[in-house]
Enzyme design. Structure first.
Site, mmCIF file in Angstrom:
data_model
loop_
_atom_site.group_PDB
_atom_site.id
_atom_site.type_symbol
_atom_site.label_atom_id
_atom_site.label_comp_id
_atom_site.label_asym_id
_atom_site.label_seq_id
_atom_site.Cartn_x
_atom_site.Cartn_y
_atom_site.Cartn_z
ATOM 1 N N ASN A 83 -7.112 -0.732 8.477
ATOM 2 C CA ASN A 83 -8.397 -0.904 9.517
ATOM 3 C C ASN A 83 -9.580 -1.677 9.043
ATOM 4 O O ASN A 83 -9.696 -1.814 7.710
ATOM 5 C CB ASN A 83 -8.882 0.732 9.880
ATOM 6 C CG ASN A 83 -8.046 1.170 11.025
ATOM 7 O OD1 ASN A 83 -7.762 0.383 11.945
ATOM 8 N ND2 ASN A 83 -7.245 2.210 10.679
ATOM 9 N N GLY B 48 0.607 -1.031 0.078
ATOM 10 C CA GLY B 48 0.141 0.046 -0.034
ATOM 11 C C GLY B 48 0.907 1.391 0.192
ATOM 12 O O GLY B 48 1.621 1.429 0.801
ATOM 13 N N ALA B 49 0.993 1.941 -0.975
ATOM 14 C CA ALA B 49 1.891 3.018 -1.316
ATOM 15 C C ALA B 49 1.032 4.352 -1.282
ATOM 16 O O ALA B 49 1.253 5.378 -1.836
ATOM 17 C CB ALA B 49 2.610 2.960 -2.512
ATOM 18 N N ARG C 202 -11.356 5.489 5.899
ATOM 19 C CA ARG C 202 -13.100 5.560 6.215
ATOM 20 C C ARG C 202 -13.227 7.004 5.708
ATOM 21 O O ARG C 202 -12.319 7.990 5.443
ATOM 22 C CB ARG C 202 -13.297 5.378 7.571
ATOM 23 C CG ARG C 202 -12.493 6.222 8.587
ATOM 24 C CD ARG C 202 -12.950 5.643 10.022
ATOM 25 N NE ARG C 202 -12.003 6.143 11.000
ATOM 26 C CZ ARG C 202 -12.256 6.406 12.160
ATOM 27 N NH1 ARG C 202 -13.384 6.505 12.770
ATOM 28 N NH2 ARG C 202 -11.175 6.759 13.142
ATOM 29 N N HIS D 275 -8.468 -1.061 18.439
ATOM 30 C CA HIS D 275 -8.604 0.103 17.862
ATOM 31 C C HIS D 275 -9.757 0.838 17.510
ATOM 32 O O HIS D 275 -10.020 0.762 16.423
ATOM 33 C CB HIS D 275 -7.359 -0.076 16.647
ATOM 34 C CG HIS D 275 -6.928 1.563 16.037
ATOM 35 N ND1 HIS D 275 -6.512 2.451 16.844
ATOM 36 C CD2 HIS D 275 -6.749 1.618 14.786
ATOM 37 C CE1 HIS D 275 -6.322 3.474 16.098
ATOM 38 N NE2 HIS D 275 -6.550 3.004 14.838
ATOM 39 N N ARG E 39 -14.354 2.498 11.791
ATOM 40 C CA ARG E 39 -13.124 1.712 11.279
ATOM 41 C C ARG E 39 -13.997 0.433 11.145
ATOM 42 O O ARG E 39 -13.663 -0.259 9.976
ATOM 43 C CB ARG E 39 -12.111 1.568 12.108
ATOM 44 C CG ARG E 39 -11.223 2.928 12.519
ATOM 45 C CD ARG E 39 -10.114 2.438 13.438
ATOM 46 N NE ARG E 39 -9.427 3.579 13.745
ATOM 47 C CZ ARG E 39 -9.717 4.650 14.765
ATOM 48 N NH1 ARG E 39 -10.682 4.160 15.646
ATOM 49 N NH2 ARG E 39 -8.906 5.501 15.057
HETATM 50 N N1 APR Z 1 -2.516 -4.428 -2.942
HETATM 51 C C1 APR Z 1 -1.763 -3.375 -2.924
HETATM 52 N N2 APR Z 1 -2.184 -2.245 -2.907
HETATM 53 C C2 APR Z 1 -3.560 -1.846 -2.638
HETATM 54 C C3 APR Z 1 -4.158 -3.157 -2.648
HETATM 55 C C4 APR Z 1 -3.823 -4.392 -2.971
HETATM 56 N N3 APR Z 1 -4.670 -5.433 -3.033
HETATM 57 N N4 APR Z 1 -5.501 -2.356 -2.488
HETATM 58 C C5 APR Z 1 -5.689 -1.126 -2.416
HETATM 59 N N5 APR Z 1 -4.243 -0.896 -2.256
HETATM 60 C C6 APR Z 1 -3.669 0.629 -2.114
HETATM 61 C C7 APR Z 1 -4.432 1.440 -3.005
HETATM 62 O O1 APR Z 1 -4.128 1.729 -4.079
HETATM 63 C C8 APR Z 1 -3.767 2.998 -2.162
HETATM 64 O O2 APR Z 1 -2.940 3.413 -2.903
HETATM 65 O O3 APR Z 1 -3.862 0.750 -0.823
HETATM 66 C C9 APR Z 1 -3.342 2.085 -0.689
HETATM 67 C C10 APR Z 1 -4.253 2.790 0.355
HETATM 68 O O4 APR Z 1 -3.778 4.303 0.459
HETATM 69 P P1 APR Z 1 -4.650 5.498 0.950
HETATM 70 O O5 APR Z 1 -6.168 5.318 -0.020
HETATM 71 O O6 APR Z 1 -3.856 6.690 0.812
HETATM 72 O O7 APR Z 1 -5.259 5.026 2.396
HETATM 73 P P2 APR Z 1 -4.236 5.351 3.661
HETATM 74 O O8 APR Z 1 -4.492 6.612 4.039
HETATM 75 O O9 APR Z 1 -2.896 5.053 3.404
HETATM 76 O O10 APR Z 1 -4.910 4.265 4.610
HETATM 77 C C11 APR Z 1 -4.600 2.942 4.470
HETATM 78 O O11 APR Z 1 -4.514 2.393 7.076
HETATM 79 O O12 APR Z 1 -4.739 4.009 8.580
HETATM 80 C C12 APR Z 1 -5.394 2.908 7.932
HETATM 81 O O13 APR Z 1 -7.984 3.142 7.997
HETATM 82 C C13 APR Z 1 -6.824 3.437 6.898
HETATM 83 O O14 APR Z 1 -7.139 1.009 6.090
HETATM 84 C C14 APR Z 1 -6.466 2.517 5.711
HETATM 85 C C15 APR Z 1 -5.167 2.281 5.387
#
Ligand code: APR
Length: 317
Positions: free
Chosen positions: A124, A13-14, A86, A179, A92
Site C-alpha cells: 500500500n 516481503g516475507a 500502517r 483501494h 494507506r
Molecule cells: N525488500 C524485501 N523485503 C523488504 C524490503 C525490501 N526492500 N523492505 C521491507 N521488506 C520486508 C520487511 O522486512 C518485512 O518483513 O517487508 C516485510 C513486510 O512485512 P510486514 O511488516 O509484516 O507487513 P505486512 O503486514 O506483510 O504488509 C505488507 O502489504 O497490506 C500491505 O499495507 C500493507 O504495505 C503493507 C504490505
C-alpha cells in the site's frame, strides 16, 4: 503465453502478508515458492518451517527463503508485498514515501532478474505503488496488476452474508475503484441467492455495510494495534495468482491499467477483468449508472493525486 511446467512464484516481503501467501500457495501446491526479505535469516526460517509442514499437509512444492534477489530469476510470477503496514490513525496514503522507495527496490530487481514475470502488487497505497513498479519494470499492462478489489469485495460479501445469515458462497458482489476511502462498492451489482441486494436488505443497512467495507482495513488496524490485515489480503492475492496460473478466466476486480475504459486513462484503478493465462485478458465493462461512474471517476482522481505525489517526491528518481 501460458506458464508451462511447475510454476515458480516469488513473493517479495516475507512479513505477515507474504508468509501467509506463501503458505496458501504451497498448501494448494500451486507453485514452487521463493520468499524474499531483507531481514537476514527470517525468510529462510519461515521457508524451513513451511517446508517442515509438507509431510503433514502433503505437497511436493519447493519453498525457499532468501535475502538475495537473484534467486527470483526465472519466476513466472512475482508478488510484491514488501512495505511498511500502517499504524492506527494512519491512512494507506500516508505510506507513499516509505513504501514508494521500497517499491523502487523491488521493481529494479524484478526488472533485472525476472523481467518476463507476471506481477501481482499488494503493498500500500496499492494503486500508486502499482504505478511505481509498472513505470520501472515496463511490464506489459496485461501482466501487471494490483490486488485490492478481491479483498474489498470479500470484506463486503462477508458483511452482507453475516448480516443476512446466509452462506458467503451465495453472495456475489463487487467493489471498484482505488483501494482507499473512495472505493466504490456496487449494491446494484450485488446478488444474494439470485436476488439483487436492494431487494433483500434495507437501504440504511446497505449504506452501513458500504461504509464498513470502506473502513474494513482500518477497523483491523485499530484492533491489532501493530500491523495490518493479512489473512484476507493474502487470500485475495492467492485467488488472482491461481486464476492466472490455472487459466481460470475468472472475472475479478483488480487494479488494472485503464486506457479509456470507464472513461479513465493512464491510471491503475480497480475494475473487473477477465484473468487467465495471459493475465488481464479483457477489462470487463459493467453498465454503470451516471452516479456509479462518477463515484468511480472520483476514486480515480484520488489515485491520480497520489501518483502526482509520487512524481513530486521524485520517488521514481
Ligand atoms: N525488500 C524485501 N523485503 C523488504 C524490503 C525490501 N526492500 N523492505 C521491507 N521488506 C520486508 C520487511 O522486512 C518485512 O518483513 O517487508 C516485510 C513486510 O512485512 P510486514 O511488516 O509484516 O507487513 P505486512 O503486514 O506483510 O504488509 C505488507 O502489504 O497490506 C500491505 O499495507 C500493507 O504495505 C503493507 C504490505
Amino acid at each position: 503465453m501460458a506458464i508451462t511446467g511447475r510454476p515458480k512464484v516469488s513473493v517479495i516481503g516475507a512479513g505477515h502478508v507474504g508468509s501467509t501467501l506463501a503458505m496458501r500457495i504451497a498448501e494448494a501446491a500451486l507453485a514452487d515458492v521463493v520468499l524474499v526479505d531483507i531481514v537476514e535469516g527470517m525468510p529462510q526460517g519461515k521457508a524451513l518451517d513451511l517446508s517442515q509442514s509438507r509431510p503433514v499437509v502433503l505437497n511436493d512444492v519447493s519453498i525457499v527463503g532468501t535475502n538475495d534477489y537473484a534467486d527470483i530469476a526465472g519466476s513466472d510470477m512475482v508478488i510484491t508485498t514488501a512495505g511498511v503496514p500502517r499504524k492506527p490513525g494512519m491512512s494507506r496514503d500516508d505510506l507513499i514515501e516509505i513504501n514508494g522507495k521500497i517499491a523502487v527496490t523491488m521493481a529494479e530487481n524484478i526488472k533485472k532478474y525476472a523481467p518476463d514475470a507476471f506481477i501481482i502488487q499488494v503493498a500500500n497505497p496499492l494503486d500508486a505503488i502499482t504505478y511505481v513498479i509498472s513505470e520501472i519494470t515496463g511490464t506489459p499492462k496485461n501482466k501487471i496488476m494490483g490486488m485490492a478489489g478481491v479483498l474489498d469485495s470479500s470484506r463486503y460479501r462477508f458483511f452482507i452474508a453475516d448480516a443476512l445469515g446466509v452462506s458467503v458462497k451465495d453472495v456475489q458482489g463487487v467493489v471498484l475503484g482505488g483501494h482507499g476511502d473512495t472505493m466504490v462498492p456496487l449494491p446494484r451489482f450485488t446478488w444474494v441467492g439470485g436476488a439483487p441486494l436492494p431487494d433483500v436488505m434495507p437501504a440504511d443497512q446497505i449504506e452501513a455495510i458500504v461504509e464498513r467495507t470502506r473502513k474494513g482495513g482500518a477497523e483491523i488496524v485499530g484492533l491489532l494495534k501493530t500491523g495490518s490485515a493479512y489473512y484476507a489480503p493474502s487470500a485475495g492475492a492467492f485467488e488472482m495468482a491461481k486464476a492466472i496460473i490455472k487459466d481460470e478466466k475468472r472475472i475479478l476486480p483488480v487494479a488494472a491499467y485503464l486506457n479509456g475504459e470507464y472513461g479513465i486513462s493512464g491510471l491503475f484503478v480497480g475494475v473487473p477483468v477477465i484473468l487467465g493465462k495471459d493475465g488481464i485478458e479483457k477489462i470487463w465493462q459493467l453498465p454503470l449508472s451516471d452516479e456509479e461512474l462518477s463515484a468511480l471517476k472520483n476514486s480515480a482522481n484520488h489515485v491520480k493525486a497520489l501518483v502526482d505525489k509520487v512524481n513530486e517526491l521524485g520517488i521514481l528518481g
